[in-house]
Design an enzyme around this catalytic site. Structure first.
Site, mmCIF file in Angstrom:
data_model
loop_
_atom_site.group_PDB
_atom_site.id
_atom_site.type_symbol
_atom_site.label_atom_id
_atom_site.label_comp_id
_atom_site.label_asym_id
_atom_site.label_seq_id
_atom_site.Cartn_x
_atom_site.Cartn_y
_atom_site.Cartn_z
ATOM 1 N N ILE A 19 122.841 41.503 30.415
ATOM 2 C CA ILE A 19 122.072 41.014 31.570
ATOM 3 C C ILE A 19 123.001 40.368 32.594
ATOM 4 C CG2 ILE A 19 120.277 39.398 32.314
ATOM 5 C CD1 ILE A 19 119.060 39.649 29.454
ATOM 6 N N ASP A 38 133.127 34.375 31.784
ATOM 7 C CA ASP A 38 132.904 34.879 30.419
ATOM 8 C C ASP A 38 133.961 34.276 29.513
ATOM 9 O OD1 ASP A 38 131.054 37.498 29.465
ATOM 10 O OD2 ASP A 38 132.662 36.930 28.079
ATOM 11 N N ASP A 64 135.023 28.813 27.902
ATOM 12 C CA ASP A 64 134.044 28.686 26.827
ATOM 13 C C ASP A 64 133.091 27.582 27.274
ATOM 14 O OD1 ASP A 64 132.577 28.167 24.555
ATOM 15 O OD2 ASP A 64 134.285 28.355 23.196
ATOM 16 N N ASN A 91 123.320 32.444 32.184
ATOM 17 C CA ASN A 91 122.876 33.579 31.361
ATOM 18 C C ASN A 91 123.499 33.591 29.967
ATOM 19 O OD1 ASN A 91 122.235 36.598 30.807
ATOM 20 N ND2 ASN A 91 124.477 36.470 30.820
ATOM 21 N N SER A 143 113.861 32.460 26.846
ATOM 22 C CA SER A 143 113.508 33.622 26.021
ATOM 23 C C SER A 143 112.035 33.505 25.670
ATOM 24 C CB SER A 143 114.338 33.609 24.737
ATOM 25 O OG SER A 143 113.799 34.506 23.782
ATOM 26 N N TYR A 156 117.584 29.812 17.246
ATOM 27 C CA TYR A 156 117.461 30.416 18.577
ATOM 28 C C TYR A 156 116.184 29.947 19.268
ATOM 29 C CZ TYR A 156 117.642 34.086 22.150
ATOM 30 O OH TYR A 156 117.690 34.769 23.335
ATOM 31 N N THR A 188 112.665 41.004 24.633
ATOM 32 C CA THR A 188 113.902 41.597 24.145
ATOM 33 C C THR A 188 114.441 42.674 25.089
ATOM 34 O OG1 THR A 188 113.538 41.112 21.829
ATOM 35 C CG2 THR A 188 114.863 43.033 22.292
ATOM 36 N N VAL A 189 115.712 42.532 25.354
ATOM 37 C CA VAL A 189 116.448 43.507 26.162
ATOM 38 C C VAL A 189 117.464 44.152 25.229
ATOM 39 C CG1 VAL A 189 118.074 43.748 28.076
ATOM 40 C CG2 VAL A 189 116.120 42.205 28.289
ATOM 41 N N TYR A 217 105.515 45.182 22.103
ATOM 42 C CA TYR A 217 105.506 45.127 23.563
ATOM 43 C C TYR A 217 104.429 46.037 24.152
ATOM 44 C CZ TYR A 217 109.565 42.206 23.342
ATOM 45 O OH TYR A 217 110.383 41.139 23.091
HETATM 46 C C1 1HS Z 1 116.685 37.620 21.993
HETATM 47 C C2 1HS Z 1 115.620 37.612 22.999
HETATM 48 O O1 1HS Z 1 115.634 36.417 23.702
HETATM 49 C C3 1HS Z 1 114.249 37.908 22.535
HETATM 50 S S1 1HS Z 1 113.668 36.945 21.185
HETATM 51 C C4 1HS Z 1 112.977 38.220 20.158
HETATM 52 C C5 1HS Z 1 111.573 38.595 20.522
HETATM 53 S S2 1HS Z 1 111.035 40.014 19.766
HETATM 54 O O2 1HS Z 1 111.299 41.169 20.605
HETATM 55 O O3 1HS Z 1 111.659 40.189 18.469
HETATM 56 O O4 1HS Z 1 109.599 39.863 19.587
#
Ligand code: 1HS
Length: 257
Positions: A19, A38, A64, A91, A143, A156, A188-189, A217
């Protein structure tokens, strides 16, 4: 026609892949001078090479984001090379694995450090400059995991929930200085960050994990880096002038259910 970020100095963390790379490229097309920050120098250089080849302006910066001295030096360097930072896209982030029963302390510490402390350190470095130069825009990466429970993603989820809370806190504190702060909560990407998680979910089979994830989704696909980059562009730009403290969810309907 002027671009939507014409003349803005922008920093994109984690700009060497996924991204971040898509956003850096889009910001440059829209007239920004882009600092691609980065942890991996070659990754930042590759993004910069792509931007410059397309006629844009970009600078590779290695840091970092959990190291405050390194972060402050990186932002000083950007200010000196490109001018005062006006846009920051926080990001950069890392994944985690495990539930509260199975996650390791090491994994917890790393995930919270990069995703939360890293966002804080970069925001502080950018905001100090923005305060002195009439304001700016900070876009954080949250997220869907901040909004719903995602299995085996304890650290996470906690880290991204903290990013949403930090966004609101910064929005309130920085509004008088003309700094807007918003957070994107993508679904999720399909990026390098996600592939190990898909493999675990599929019991060692990435394709199976991918299919299980797509099934969550309503739109019937995962996101693309460009889907999220376009939202980041909007929030970064003056088109979002009345938005601060907002949680924006490009997630294909995942959290609408
Ligand atoms: C990593 C990203 O921020 C998405 S969190 C995972 C969500 S799902 O697609 O597994 O429902």
């Amino acid at each position: 026609m002027a671009g939507r970020l014409e003349g803005k100095v922008t920093v994109v963390t984690g700009g060497g892949s996924g991204i971040g790379r898509a956003a850096a490229a889009l910001f440059a097309v829209e007239g920004a001078a882009v600092a691609v920050l980065d942890r991996v120098p070659e990754a930042a250089e590759e993004t910069v090479d792509q931007i410059v080849a397309a006629g844009g302006q970009a600078l590779a910066v290695t840091a970092d984001i959990v190291d405050s001295d390194g972060v402050n030096a990186a932002f000083d360097w950007v200010n000196a090379q490109l001018g005062p930072v006006g846009v920051l896209y926080n990001n950069a982030g890392v994944n985690s694995s495990g539930s509260v029963l199975t996650a390791t302390e090491e994994d917890w510490d790393r995930c919270l450090a990069v995703n939360v402390k890293g966002t804080y350190l970069c925001s502080a470095a950018a905001a100090r400059t923005m305060v002195d130069h009439g304001g700016g825009s900070i876009v954080n990466q949250g997220s869907v995991a901040a909004l719903v429970g995602v299995a085996n993603f304890a650290a996470y989820c906690a880290s991204k929930g903290a990013v949403v809370a930090l966004t609101r806190s910064m929005a309130v504190d920085l509004a008088p200085s003309g700094i807007r702060v918003n957070v994107i909560c993508p679904g999720t990407v399909y990026t390098p960050l996600m592939r190990p998680m898909l493999t675990v979910r599929g019991g060692g089979d990435e394709e199976k994990g991918l299919a299980m994830t797509v099934a969550k989704y309503p739109i019937g696909r995962l996101g693309t880096p460009e889907d999220i980059a376009r939202v980041a562009l909007f929030l970064a730009s003056d088109e979002a002038a009345f938005m601060t403290g907002s949680v924006v969810t490009p997630d294909g309907g995942m959290t609408a259910q």
